[in-house]
Design a protein around this motif. Structure first.
Motif, PDB file in Angstrom:
ATOM      1  N   ALA A   2       0.833  -1.203   0.000  1.00  0.00           N
ATOM      2  CA  ALA A   2       0.000   0.000   0.000  1.00  0.00           C
ATOM      3  C   ALA A   2       0.868   1.254   0.000  1.00  0.00           C
ATOM      4  N   HIS A   3       1.975   1.189   0.727  1.00  0.00           N
ATOM      5  CA  HIS A   3       2.869   2.346   0.829  1.00  0.00           C
ATOM      6  C   HIS A   3       3.471   2.711  -0.526  1.00  0.00           C
ATOM      7  N   ASN A   6       1.938   2.232  -3.373  1.00  0.00           N
ATOM      8  CA  ASN A   6       0.791   2.370  -4.277  1.00  0.00           C
ATOM      9  C   ASN A   6       0.479   1.115  -5.086  1.00  0.00           C
ATOM     10  N   GLN A   7       0.672  -0.035  -4.490  1.00  0.00           N
ATOM     11  CA  GLN A   7       0.272  -1.298  -5.112  1.00  0.00           C
ATOM     12  C   GLN A   7      -0.971  -1.800  -4.372  1.00  0.00           C
ATOM     13  N   GLU A   8      -2.051  -1.040  -4.532  1.00  0.00           N
ATOM     14  CA  GLU A   8      -3.273  -1.289  -3.773  1.00  0.00           C
ATOM     15  C   GLU A   8      -3.848  -2.683  -4.009  1.00  0.00           C
TER      16      GLU A   8
END
Length: 143
Positions: free
Chosen positions: A113-114, A116-118
């Protein structure tokens, strides 16, 4: 007994025979009383026999044991210090040895998540909840 990791994998393979899996979990816990893996296996075995209350208690103990696990603390500290590649390597190595470590999986979700690989983060969280349905923190992260 084999190594801790081998004993855990053997225990997961025995989940289709819950009494044997319970015995394996008990042996791992007796050898490694402060390790999360044995309690996680115990929780899975108890779920197999329908002892949901016992499973939730074992899973809680697993999460508690993870809070004092040096490897997981090191990975979390690396993330805090923005040494993301170091954290990723530590966590992937951990999961290579124990693919059912839900706290390591959740930390990988946080890392994903950090950067941006949601979708990968969501997949990691779903995996953690699948392994340990009572893992409230992972469920909360999914919400």
């Amino acid at each position: 007994m084999a190594t801790k990791e081998q004993a855990l994998i053997q225990g997961y393979r025995l989940l289709n025979n819950p009494p044997l899996a319970l015995r394996q979990a008990t042996e791992v816990i007796s050898q490694y009383p402060n390790d999360s893996g044995g309690y996680r296996l115990l929780g899975a075995a108890k779920r197999q026999i329908g002892d949901i209350k016992g499973a939730i208690e074992a899973e809680r103990r697993s999460i508690d044991a993870s809070k004092i696990d040096g490897e997981l603390i090191e990975a979390a500290n690396a993330m805090r210090d923005m040494k993301l590649k170091d954290a990723e390597l530590l966590l992937k190595d951990r999961l290579r040895r124990d693919p059912f470590d839900v706290v390591a999986i959740r930390l990988l979700a946080t890392l994903a998540a950090h950067v941006n690989q949601e979708s990968q983060a969501i997949e990691f969280l779903r995996r953690a909840v699948h392994i340990m349905p009572s893992y409230v923190e992972a469920k909360s992260d999914l919400a």
